[in-house]
Design an enzyme around this catalytic site. Structure first.
Site, mmCIF file in Angstrom:
data_model
loop_
_atom_site.group_PDB
_atom_site.id
_atom_site.type_symbol
_atom_site.label_atom_id
_atom_site.label_comp_id
_atom_site.label_asym_id
_atom_site.label_seq_id
_atom_site.Cartn_x
_atom_site.Cartn_y
_atom_site.Cartn_z
ATOM 1 C CB THR A 186 -0.879 0.041 1.259
ATOM 2 O OG1 THR A 186 -0.017 0.170 2.394
ATOM 3 C CG2 THR A 186 -1.699 -1.213 1.412
ATOM 4 C CD GLU A 331 -5.001 -2.546 2.358
ATOM 5 O OE1 GLU A 331 -5.408 -2.147 1.249
ATOM 6 O OE2 GLU A 331 -4.446 -1.794 3.175
ATOM 7 C CE LYS A 440 -14.213 12.444 13.507
ATOM 8 N NZ LYS A 440 -13.042 11.675 13.800
ATOM 9 C CD1 TRP A 445 -18.052 13.158 12.407
ATOM 10 C CD2 TRP A 445 -17.983 11.242 11.245
ATOM 11 N NE1 TRP A 445 -17.423 12.225 13.188
ATOM 12 C CE2 TRP A 445 -17.368 11.036 12.505
ATOM 13 C CE3 TRP A 445 -18.046 10.179 10.340
ATOM 14 C CZ2 TRP A 445 -16.831 9.805 12.867
ATOM 15 C CZ3 TRP A 445 -17.521 8.958 10.711
ATOM 16 C CH2 TRP A 445 -16.909 8.770 11.961
#
Ligand code: ADP
Length: 543
Positions: A186, A331, A440, A445
């Site tokens: 990654t 992944e 936030k 959110w």
């Protein structure tokens, strides 16, 4: 009681064996690193992969050894994919756009024994030479005429000469299907890159899943051009899927500019392609400027970051190309979801259809997903609640190589993706943010991705990024950063007016900054960690 069926292992070598036998005269066309177009068939590719497998044995490569590649999408890289995995070694694709320290870290961590490198990338390897001590030799993916010289790299081997010395009588070993086949790190925007070690089984199952009609939907009648690099999550599985289905392949090499891609699309009759939004942004704006079209193209898969709605509309309405919005991760081999409509969507209006397309799609069979709150409790699938997206499945990693990052894998066998998402009653998933990027504001959110997508819908915006900036009252408030399109005079008042009726009032950015460019990761994603650093002390006018 066991079933009485043959116990055939799922092996990558079986894909190319099948293609050679049943699609033997189907072409693989490459724009080579040296320049000219190269064409040959699956039968020839298979023969050369077998010669390469013999050559690897000759070089002393053992099963389980890691072979690194630093290479663009070409027929030679394709041969390395199949020869290395097929003989039981591990094909470790490396992104040449990574920084020096990441490259040395990855090559040493993987303990690569040989590197297979495009001639143009040899200077890059020279810079690493002192630090990559386990590498026994560098094979240059070219012929004698184009071999570079190097005073720094002691053992530079010519790929074509290596193959010339070999016969193609190699028999692919019958490996245990759980044998490691390939390795991809990654990009590691935080901390060191982490290695995802795929198996033959996971790759072949992913190939079945990816080929399905509601996934990539590929067949022997397609002409497939993977623009997403073979070093980026196995080019989203396309080298394997095209081989399983026997599709004609068009490999664009290092030249990914719109004119070069368009030339290949036209001359080879490309029906399908896949890449990140940045590539398509450039192609669409070039098509618009030049008046060219892409009439052979039926569909493109777009993922890696959120696909802007305007892009799907332009492809669909102006060029008749169906966009499939996809989501995945290294992944996950990498495909997780694909956006295609259901039977119940047959009569959607255009607006409703593109509303649906903005979702990242539904899980492909083989992948399960759920969203959870901070305590790990599952949240409702109502299209409203958003939480941490967790996945598990047939081609999802169960740990990283060497055990790093173990906190992402929970004891019930779920992997935390680091994405924040909603799931709706029909199974459509929508990414609202990376968990690190969510803004936030006063305990609520705000989705930076939604704001970015809306901003790029304005004709004067070439690219946009939204980050949370410190605010004394609300904790964080959104700051919108914009790269203007050439010749655009867009200003703050105009973009804010444009956004006004499209978002809730408390989502409106507190400020807008125009910049010349935005930082990107090696895989072309916005590098928000850098932006947050750059704007750490930024004082909002509302603060
Ligand atoms: P990298 O090495 O750049 O992290 P990955 O391809 O593994 O490469 O990145 C996976 C991440 O990319 C996902 O977790 C998600 O945040 C983002 N991503 C991928 N596809 C999409 C999409 N369609 N919409 C939004 N984000 C996406």
């Amino acid at each position: 009681m066991h079933g009485l069926m043959m116990d055939m292992p799922l092996l990558i070598s079986s894909l190319i064996k099948h293609a050679a036998q049943y699609h033997g005269d189907t072409e693989i066309v490459t724009r080579t690193v040296e320049g000219p177009i190269h064409r040959y068939t699956y039968a020839e590719a298979h023969s050369r992969a077998r010669r390469l497998a013999n050559a690897l044995k000759g070089l002393g490569v053992q099963q389980g050894d890691r072979i690194g590649t630093l290479a663009w999408n070409t027929h030679r890289h394709y041969e390395v994919y199949f020869a290395v995995s097929g003989m039981g070694a591990v094909c470790h694709t490396i992104n040449p756009r990574l920084f020096h320290d990441q490259l040395t870290y990855i090559i040493n961590h993987a303990r690569d024994v040989y590197l297979f490198v495009d001639a143009t990338l040899v200077p890059l390897v020279e810079q690493l030479a002192d630090e990559i001590r386990e590498v026994r030799g560098v094979v240059v993916l070219t012929d004698e005429a184009h071999m570079p010289k190097s005073d720094v790299l002691p053992r530079l081997i010519c790929y074509e000469s290596l193959l010339d010395e070999q016969r193609d009588d190699f028999d692919w070993p019958l490996l245990d299907e759980n044998t490691a086949s390939s390795l991809c790190y990654t990009s590691g925007t935080t901390g060191n890159p982490k290695g995802v070690l795929y198996s033959h089984r996971s790759n072949v199952l992913h190939t079945f899943g990816a080929a399905l009609p509601d996934s990539l939907n590929l067949s022997a009648r397609d002409v497939v051009m993977p623009v997403v690099p073979m070093f980026h999550a196995n080019a989203w599985g396309m080298p394997y899927v095209t081989t399983m289905t026997g599709a004609k392949q068009v490999l664009p090499g290092p030249q990914l500019d719109p004119a070069s891609l368009h030339e290949l699309i036209e001359s080879e009759g490309v029906t399908f392609s896949a890449a990140v939004p940045t590539v398509w942004l450039m192609l669409l704006s070039w098509l618009n400027e030049t008046g060219n079209r892409v009439d052979s193209m039926k569909s493109v898969v777009i993922g890696g970051s959120a696909c802007p709605r305007a892009m799907m509309e332009t492809f669909g309405e102006k060029y008749g190309v169906n966009v499939r919005h996809a989501w995945g991760m290294t992944e996950m081999s990498p495909l997780g979801t694909m956006n295609t409509p259901l039977l119940r969507h047959a009569n959607l209006s255009k607006k409703e259809y593109y509303d649906l397309c903005e979702n990242q799609g539904r899980p492909i069979f083989g992948v399960e997903m759920k969203i959870t709150d901070d305590e790990g409790r599952e949240l409702p699938r109502d299209g409203k609640a958003f939480g941490d997206l967790r996945v598990r499945g047939l081609w999802v990693a169960k740990s990283y190589l060497g055990g790093a990052g173990s906190s992402a894998f929970d004891e019930d066998g779920w992997f935390s993706t680091g994405d924040v998402a909603t799931l709706d009653a029909n199974g459509y998933m929508r990414i609202t943010d990376r968990s690190k990027d969510v803004i936030k504001s006063g305990g609520e959110w705000i989705s930076s991705i939604d704001l970015e997508n809306l901003a790029v819908g304005h004709p004067g915006v070439a690219e946009a990024a939204v980050i949370g900036v410190k605010h004394p009252k609300w904790d964080e408030r959104p700051l919108l950063l914009i790269v203007r399109r050439k010749d655009s005079k867009l200003d703050k008042a105009e973009i804010l007016t444009y956004l006004q009726d499209k978002v809730a009032r408390w989502w409106m950015p507190d400020d807008v900054v125009f910049v010349d460019e935005l930082p990107h990761t090696a895989t072309g994603k916005l590098l928000k960690t850098k932006l947050r650093e750059d704007f750490a002390d930024y004082v909002l006018p509302t603060a």
